[in-house]
Design a protein around this motif. Structure first.
Motif, PDB file in Angstrom:
ATOM      1  N   ALA A  16      -2.082 -15.006  -1.996  1.00 15.36           N
ATOM      2  CA  ALA A  16      -2.807 -13.195  -1.991  1.00 15.36           C
ATOM      3  C   ALA A  16      -2.726 -13.372  -0.393  1.00 15.36           C
ATOM      4  O   ALA A  16      -2.768 -12.326   0.651  1.00 15.36           O
ATOM      5  N   ASN A  49       1.829  10.972   0.551  1.00 12.83           N
ATOM      6  CA  ASN A  49       0.450  10.808  -0.546  1.00 12.83           C
ATOM      7  C   ASN A  49      -0.155   9.933  -1.051  1.00 12.83           C
ATOM      8  O   ASN A  49      -1.568   8.950  -0.537  1.00 12.83           O
ATOM      9  N   GLN A  53      -3.515   7.826  -1.126  1.00 15.15           N
ATOM     10  CA  GLN A  53      -4.459   7.937  -1.947  1.00 15.15           C
ATOM     11  C   GLN A  53      -4.762   6.102  -2.147  1.00 15.15           C
ATOM     12  O   GLN A  53      -5.924   5.698  -2.529  1.00 15.15           O
ATOM     13  N   ARG A  54      -4.180   5.074  -1.816  1.00 12.77           N
ATOM     14  CA  ARG A  54      -4.344   3.675  -1.791  1.00 12.77           C
ATOM     15  C   ARG A  54      -4.503   3.519  -0.834  1.00 12.77           C
ATOM     16  O   ARG A  54      -5.202   1.833  -1.215  1.00 12.77           O
ATOM     17  N   ARG A  83       0.111  -9.415   0.728  1.00 15.81           N
ATOM     18  CA  ARG A  83      -0.247  -8.503  -1.332  1.00 15.81           C
ATOM     19  C   ARG A  83      -0.213  -7.701  -0.961  1.00 15.81           C
ATOM     20  O   ARG A  83       0.136  -6.902  -1.664  1.00 15.81           O
ATOM     21  N   GLN A  87       1.528  -4.867  -2.866  1.00 19.54           N
ATOM     22  CA  GLN A  87       1.687  -3.118  -3.562  1.00 19.54           C
ATOM     23  C   GLN A  87       2.155  -2.310  -3.096  1.00 19.54           C
ATOM     24  O   GLN A  87       2.075  -1.287  -4.131  1.00 19.54           O
ATOM     25  N   LEU A  90       5.246  -2.391  -4.590  1.00 17.51           N
ATOM     26  CA  LEU A  90       5.172  -1.500  -5.868  1.00 17.51           C
ATOM     27  C   LEU A  90       5.242  -0.413  -6.230  1.00 17.51           C
ATOM     28  O   LEU A  90       6.034  -0.045  -7.603  1.00 17.51           O
ATOM     29  N   GLN A  91       4.138  -0.417  -5.703  1.00 16.77           N
ATOM     30  CA  GLN A  91       3.471   1.508  -6.217  1.00 16.77           C
ATOM     31  C   GLN A  91       4.964   2.366  -5.562  1.00 16.77           C
ATOM     32  O   GLN A  91       5.070   3.504  -6.082  1.00 16.77           O
ATOM     33  N   GLU A  93       7.997   1.695  -6.063  1.00 20.55           N
ATOM     34  CA  GLU A  93       9.027   1.767  -6.870  1.00 20.55           C
ATOM     35  C   GLU A  93       8.305   2.351  -8.180  1.00 20.55           C
ATOM     36  O   GLU A  93       9.387   2.956  -8.781  1.00 20.55           O
ATOM     37  N   ASN A  94       7.067   2.474  -8.078  1.00 17.21           N
ATOM     38  CA  ASN A  94       7.419   3.350  -9.598  1.00 17.21           C
ATOM     39  C   ASN A  94       6.666   4.734  -9.368  1.00 17.21           C
ATOM     40  O   ASN A  94       6.728   5.253 -10.744  1.00 17.21           O
ATOM     41  N   LEU A  95       6.848   5.112  -8.548  1.00 17.10           N
ATOM     42  CA  LEU A  95       7.153   6.898  -7.665  1.00 17.10           C
ATOM     43  C   LEU A  95       8.492   6.875  -8.926  1.00 17.10           C
ATOM     44  O   LEU A  95       9.419   6.051  -8.989  1.00 17.10           O
TER      45      LEU A  95
END
Lengths: 190, 604
Positions: A16, A49, A53-54, A83, A87, A90-91, A93-95
Motif C-alpha cells: 500500500a 464529482n 465523492q471519494r 494506493r 483507486q 480504477l474509479q 475507469e469504472n465510469l
C-alpha cells in the motif's frame, strides 16, 4: 513497532506504500492522468464529482475537444499515495463515460500550461519586466499605463518560476489553465 | 385518471401471474413503422425489454405514460406504491429475490427525490434497478419550474450511471443501455430522466438488439496465472478460510461455492449479504463474521493463514480495525469490480472476474485438503462461545427468529430491516437456500424491509414459487418508516408474514447508548409513542395478531400460516433491553469481541 507486525501485515503495508514504523509519513506523489471521455451530457460532471465523492485530491483539470468530435480529453493532476492514486484510476475507469484512462506520470510525455498574468509596472522597471518576459518567451497581450497582461506557456515548473519572478513587481491578477499533457511519440532510440 | 382505475388494473386475477399475452394488445414486436408518442414508445420498450413489474407512482410529468398504460395495457404489471421510497425498495426486493432488474417509475421533483434513499441503498448493496423519473419539459429545465429537481445532479454519486433523454429518438436506446448497465458487471442503480415533452413527441418504434457503449465493457478475461497462483496458495495453506460476500449470490454461484468448499474442506464464513450462499447447516459453516458475527468466525479470521474472499469488499463492519484484521492471512480476492480489489486491504492474489466463472476454473485445480486439525480448532472455539441468549418463559427476539426457522425449516425468503432484529435474523435463522436472505446492508436503511418483502413476494409470484413464504422481519422503529406499503401487500393479496419485533425501543441505538454512552437513552424510548401495530395492520386491510409470550407466538404463527390469501402481521412484544452479542465495537480489532454485558468502567 516493526517487530510487532506479522509478515502479512508488513506485506500489506509495503504493497500500500504505507510506512512500517509509526511517525513516518506515507509517500505522496503527484500524478498526471489523461482521461478520454464520451462527449455526453454530464460526463465532465461525473468525473469532477468522483473526486469530491471519494475524497480524492484534485489539483488541476483541463478539458477540451479532441480530433474526434464525439470525445473530449481531460488532463487531471492529483496527488496521493500509490494506493490512493490506484483507486483514482480504477474509479475513473469504472465510469461509463470514460473511454480511456492513462496515467502518464512515469512515461515520456510533453506537458504545457497557459498562464495569463496581469502585472503592475512603472516607467522605471518596465524594461526589467520586458527582459524577464523575453527569457520566458512570453508575450504582452494587453497593456495600460499601469499594468500589462502577459501570456506565457510552458511546463508547470516554468510557469511557477515566471510567476515567482513577477511577484516583486506586484501581480494584479493571475489565471492558469491547468496542465495539458500528451504522450511523446518516440521514433528514435526508444 | 383516478387512482382507483389504476388500482383495478393491478388487482391480481387468479394466480396473479403477469398479464398473459392474450390479454395484451401490445405485440412482442421490436419494430413498428407507425408513429406514436414517446410515452407509448416508453411503454412498448419496457415490454420489449421483458420487464414484468413496474413499481410506480403517477404525477404531472409522467401522466402521459400512465395514460398509455391504461390505453394499451402492456404486458408488464404496474404496481401502485404509496410512497416512492417504498417503490425503490420493492424494486430492490424483487431484484434480490429473482436476480432480475427492478423497475421504478416516478414523477419529477418530489417523486424523484423520494427515490433517493432507495437508489443509495441499491448503490451500496449492488442491486440492479432502473429508476425512471419524470422531468419538466426541456425548455423549462433550469427555470425552477413546478416540481423541478435536477435529479441527475442529486443522484450523481449514488448511481452506477444516469441518463437524461433529450430527444425522443434516443429513448429506446437509452432504455436498453440503462438495463444493460444496471445488470452487468457489478450491478447497480441507473436513473433515466424523462422530460415531459419527450413523452409527447412522436417517432416510430425500434427497440435495439444490443448496446454500443465504448466506455463500458463487460468482457472480463480471467487471468489464468492468477488462478494457478490461487490454487498454489490454497494447497500451501494449513488454515484456510472462505470469506463470502453478496457477489456470490449476484453471480448465482452458490452451488459452485458450496461444491468448492466441500471439496476442499475449507470452512466458510459469510458477510451479511453473503448469507444464504452456503448452507448454514453444513459443519463447514461458521455463520456470519464481523461486528456481530459469531465469535468462532472472527477467531477463525484472526488465526487463519489464508483468506479466500469471494465477491466481498472488506467493509468496515466486517474488518473492524483494518491494521489488526486477519494478521496472519495471505489473501486471494475474487471480484468483478476492479476498484474493490486491494481497496481496503492489499491482496497477494487478485482475481478479476465473475465469481461463478472463477470458481469454475479454480475448482478443478485444487486438491481435496486435509483441514481436520484446523476444523478441530474451530470446533473448540464453537464450543467455547456459541451464539446464545437466555432461554426462559419470556418472549425474546432471538426466540422469535428461531421459532420462524423451525416453522419453515429454512424454506422461506426472509427480509429484515435495520437494527438489532436484523442481526438476530442474520445470526439465528440458519439459511440454506440461495437468495433466501434479503436486507439493507451497506446503507442500513430503516424502512427497507416491508417494501422489499413486497417486491420479493411479487418476484416469487412471477416465478411460480408462491408456496415459499416471504417473512418480513422489522423492528418497531423501522417498521413505521414505510408502514404505508402494507396496503399494497393487501391490495395484491400477497401472503407475506409481517413480523414486528417490538421492544419499544430503537434497540441498536439503545445498545450503543448503554455500552458507550453511559446509559443516556437519548430519544430512543418509543414506549409511549409507538402505534398500536395490530390496529395499524387492520387499518391497512392486513390481519393483525399480537404475541407477548412464547405460547402466544406459537398460536399466532399457526394462525398466520393458515392465511394464504393475504398478508398477516404479528406484533411480537419482546424483552425490552436485550443486547446483540457478540460484538466488535466500532473501530476495534476483530479479536476484541464483547461477548456479554459488562459494567461501565470496562475498558473498551
Amino acid at each position: 513497532m516493526e517487530s510487532t507486525l506479522t509478515p502479512q501485515q508488513i506485506f500489506r503495508k509495503r504493497a500500500a506504500g504505507e510506512p512500517l514504523n509509526e511517525g513516518e509519513t506515507p509517500q505522496i506523489r503527484r500524478h498526471i492522468i489523461n482521461v478520454t471521455l464520451d462527449n455526453s451530457i454530464g460526463a465532465l460532471n461525473r468525473v469532477a464529482n468522483l473526486f469530491c465523492q471519494r475524497g480524492f485530491n484534485l489539483e488541476s483539470v483541463a478539458v477540451g475537444k479532441t480530433d474526434d468530435t464525439s470525445l473530449s480529453r481531460m488532463t487531471l493532476v492529483t496527488a496521493g499515495t500509490t494506493r490512493k492514486v490506484e483507486q483514482v484510476l480504477l474509479q475513473l475507469e469504472n465510469l461509463v463515460d470514460t473511454v480511456e484512462v492513462d496515467d502518464v506520470t512515469d512515461l515520456e510525455f510533453v506537458e504545457r500550461e497557459l498562464c495569463l498574468l496581469k502585472v503592475r509596472y512603472t516607467s522605471k522597471n518596465r524594461s526589467e519586466v520586458m527582459d524577464i518576459l523575453d527569457i520566458f518567451k512570453g508575450r504582452v497581450v494587453d497593456i495600460t499605463p499601469e499594468t500589462m497582461t502577459i501570456e506565457v506557456t510552458g511546463p508547470t515548473k516554468k510557469i511557477n518560476a515566471f510567476v515567482g519572478m513577477m511577484e516583486p513587481f506586484g501581480i494584479d491578477e493571475l489565471h492558469r489553465s491547468g496542465r495539458v499533457a500528451m504522450r511523446r511519440a518516440l521514433v528514435h532510440g526508444s | 385518471m383516478s387512482e382507483y382505475s389504476l388500482e383495478n388494473l393491478d388487482t391480481p386475477s387468479g394466480d396473479g401471474l403477469p398479464a398473459s399475452a392474450s390479454s395484451s394488445i401490445v405485440s412482442q414486436e421490436t419494430v413498428s413503422q407507425e408513429t406514436m408518442t414517446g410515452a407509448e414508445i416508453f411503454v412498448r420498450a419496457l415490454d420489449a425489454q421483458g420487464v414484468k413489474y413496474v413499481f410506480g407512482h403517477p404525477g404531472g410529468a409522467v401522466i402521459k405514460i400512465y395514460d398509455e398504460i391504461a390505453r394499451i395495457q402492456p404486458r408488464f404489471k404496474h404496481i401502485l406504491v404509496r410512497h416512492e421510497q417504498g417503490g425503490t425498495h420493492m424494486a430492490e426486493g424483487y431484484a434480490k429475490a429473482t436476480g432480475r432488474v427492478g423497475t421504478v417509475l416516478v414523477t419529477s421533483g418530489p417523486g424523484a427525490t423520494n427515490t433517493v434513499t432507495g437508489i443509495a441503498d441499491a448503490y451500496m448493496d449492488s442491486v440492479p434497478i432502473v429508476v425512471f423519473t419524470g422531468q419538466v419539459p426541456t425548455h423549462l429545465i433550469g427555470n425552477d419550474a413546478f416540481q423541478e429537481t435536477d435529479i441527475i445532479g442529486v443522484t450523481r454519486s449514488i448511481t452506477k450511471h444516469s441518463f437524461q433523454v433529450k430527444r425522443v429518438q434516443d429513448l429506446t436506446r437509452t432504455i436498453k443501455e440503462a438495463y444493460h448497465i444496471a445488470k452487468t458487471g457489478r450491478p447497480g442503480p441507473v436513473v433515466v430522466d424523462l422530460p415531459k415533452d419527450i413523452l409527447f413527441a412522436e417517432d416510430t418504434f425500434r427497440y435495439p438488439e444490443g448496446v454500443a457503449l465504448r466506455g463500458y465493457s463487460t468482457q472480463v478475461n480471467i487471468v489464468e496465472t492468477q488462478i494457478a497462483l490461487a490454487a498454489r496458495m490454497i494447497s500451501e495453506s494449513k488454515k484456510p478460510l472462505l470469506y463470502v460476500g453478496g457477489g456470490t449470490l449476484n453471480s448465482d454461484a452458490a452451488e459452485e461455492l458450496t461444491a468448492f468448499a466441500r471439496k476442499t474442506k475449507i470452512p466458510v464464513t459469510t458477510t451479511l449479504h453473503g448469507l444464504s450462499s452456503f448452507p448454514e447447516n453444513d459443519p463447514l459453516s461458521l455463520g456470519m463474521l464481523g461486528m456481530h458475527g459469531t465469535w468462532y468466525a472472527n477467531q477463525a479470521v484472526q488465526n487463519c493463514d489464508l483468506i479466500i474472499a469471494v465477491g466481498a469488499r472488506f467493509d468496515d463492519r466486517v474488518t473492524g480495525k483494518l491494521d489488526a484484521w486477519a494478521p496472519h492471512a495471505r489473501v486471494v480476492h475474487i471480484d468483478i469490480d476492479p476498484s474493490c480489489i486491494s481497496k481496503n486491504i492489499p491482496v497477494e492474489c487478485p482475481i478479476l472476474g465473475n465469481v461463478k466463472d472463477v470458481l469454475d476454473m479454480l475448482g478443478p485445480l485444487v486438491e481435496e485438503k486435509d483441514t481436520a486439525e484446523w476444523l478441530g480448532q474451530i470446533d473448540v472455539w464453537r464450543e467455547e462461545c456459541p451464539l446464545a441468549y437466555e432461554k426462559d418463559d419470556r418472549l425474546r427476539a432471538q426466540g422469535v427468529i428461531e421459532k420462524l426457522r423451525e416453522k419453515t425449516d429454512g424454506n422461506a425468503v426472509v427480509v429484515s430491516d435495520v437494527g438489532q432484529h436484523q442481526m438476530w435474523t442474520a445470526q439465528y435463522f440458519k439459511y440454506v437456500h440461495p437468495r433466501s436472505h434479503i436486507t439493507s446492508g451497506g446503507l442500513g436503511t430503516m424502512g427497507f424491509c416491508l417494501p422489499a418483502a413486497i417486491g420479493a413476494a411479487f418476484g416469487l409470484r412471477l416465478e411460480g414459487r408462491d408456496d415459499v413464504p416471504v417473512i418480513s422481519i422489522s423492528g418497531d422503529g423501522g417498521f413505521v418508516m414505510n408502514a404505508q406499503e402494507m396496503s399494497v401487500a393487501a391490495a395484491h393479496r400477497l401472503p407475506i408474514k409481517i413480523i414486528v419485533i417490538n421492544n419499544r425501543f430503537l434497540g441498536m441505538v439503545r445498545q450503543w447508548q448503554e455500552l458507550f454512552h453511559e446509559n443516556r437513552y437519548s430519544h430512543t424510548d418509543l414506549t409511549d409513542t409507538n402505534p398500536d401495530f395490530v390496529k395499524l395492520a387492520e387499518a391497512n386491510h392486513v390481519v393483525g395478531l399480537r404475541a407477548s409470550t412464547p405460547k402466544e407466538l406459537d398460536e399466532a404463527i399457526e394462525k398466520a400460516w393458515s392465511i394464504n390469501d393475504g398478508p398477516v402481521l404479528i406484533e411480537c412484544q419482546v424483552e425490552k433491553e436485550e443486547m446483540v452479542f457478540p460484538m466488535v465495537p466500532a473501530g476495534a480489532a476483530t479479536g476484541d469481541m464483547i461477548t456479554e454485558r459488562f459494567s461501565h468502567d470496562h475498558d473498551v
